[in-house]
Design a protein around this motif. Structure first.
Motif, PDB file in Angstrom:
ATOM      1  N   PRO A 172       0.916  -1.074  -0.090  1.00  6.91           N
ATOM      2  CA  PRO A 172       0.218   0.165  -0.190  1.00  6.91           C
ATOM      3  C   PRO A 172       0.650   1.268   0.504  1.00  6.91           C
ATOM      4  O   PRO A 172       1.678   1.079   1.056  1.00  6.91           O
ATOM      5  N   GLY A 173       0.360   2.284  -1.112  1.00  8.78           N
ATOM      6  CA  GLY A 173       0.918   3.144  -1.095  1.00  8.78           C
ATOM      7  C   GLY A 173       2.546   3.151  -2.008  1.00  8.78           C
ATOM      8  O   GLY A 173       3.253   3.928  -1.631  1.00  8.78           O
ATOM      9  N   GLY A 174       3.198   2.772  -2.050  1.00  8.68           N
ATOM     10  CA  GLY A 174       4.372   1.581  -3.447  1.00  8.68           C
ATOM     11  C   GLY A 174       3.267   1.992  -4.480  1.00  8.68           C
ATOM     12  O   GLY A 174       2.912   2.400  -5.036  1.00  8.68           O
ATOM     13  N   PRO A 175       5.245   2.157  -4.892  1.00 10.69           N
ATOM     14  CA  PRO A 175       4.767   2.426  -7.325  1.00 10.69           C
ATOM     15  C   PRO A 175       3.725   1.355  -7.802  1.00 10.69           C
ATOM     16  O   PRO A 175       3.448   0.574  -7.367  1.00 10.69           O
ATOM     17  N   VAL A 176       2.902   2.257  -8.360  1.00  6.51           N
ATOM     18  CA  VAL A 176       2.357   1.521  -9.151  1.00  6.51           C
ATOM     19  C   VAL A 176       2.901   0.703 -10.152  1.00  6.51           C
ATOM     20  O   VAL A 176       3.650   1.204 -11.245  1.00  6.51           O
TER      21      VAL A 176
END
Length: 196
Positions: A172-176
């Motif tokens: 969660p909150g990491g790069p896509v």
């Protein structure tokens, strides 16, 4: 270690116990192939750094079937890739419900890294490394994550036949990332001499 040769490049295949002495070299190749990430603020917190790569590789060694292939020219490593067989639950995470059932039941290879030093890119080495991983692991499906802005990597994966399956975050909150899928085909039994 198994060699495979063509032109001036030799491909060698390694198992988990052979990786620790290669870690510095593969980290250097990864850094050379991804100069845009080496000094990028936030890259280390996004898992896109040399220390993160080292942790990732060492963490993946525990997976049964872990395979690393390395390309050598004139005795020096110029590229590498690694993958392992994995479950759909492990690989796809929250994206699993969007993966078609026929894909979820097939033998899956998770392709974790594929990098070639810039001076040797666009010479077919990445495709050869990929082919050796497919040969070693013999999956029905291969899947990988690629940054949407990695146009060179995405170009290679498009040429290899990978298709976009959806957006993916490692955390969660990491790069896509773009999750890509390749149908390799069913593993066919070898013909016995009497079947020919």
């Amino acid at each position: 270690m198994t060699p495979s040769t063509r032109t001036d490049v030799v491909i060698r295949t390694y198992g988990p116990g052979q990786i620790p002495p290669l870690l510095d070299t593969i980290a250097d190749i990864w850094a050379d192939a991804h100069p845009e990430l080496v000094d990028t603020p936030g890259a280390s917190t996004d898992g896109l750094s040399v220390p993160a790569l080292r942790r990732q590789v060492l963490g993946h060694l525990k997976h049964e079937g872990f395979t690393l292939v390395a390309a050598y020219a004139s005795g020096s490593m110029i590229g590498f890739g690694y993958a392992f067989p994995c479950t759909p639950e492990y690989w796809y995470g929250d994206l699993l419900p969007q993966i078609p059932e026929h894909v979820r039941v097939g033998r899956l290879m998770g392709l974790c890294e594929l990098a070639v030093t810039p001076a040797r890119q666009s010479q077919g080495i990445g495709a050869r490394l990929h082919a050796e991983l497919l040969k070693a692991i013999a999956p029905e499906w291969s899947s990988l994550l690629v940054r949407p802005d990695n146009t060179a990597g995405r170009g290679l994966y498009d040429r290899l036949g990978y298709k976009y399956a959806g957006p993916y975050r490692n955390e969660p909150g990491g790069p896509v990332y773009d999750l890509l899928l390749l149908q390799v085909g069913p593993t066919l039994p070898k013909l016995r001499r009497s079947d020919k």
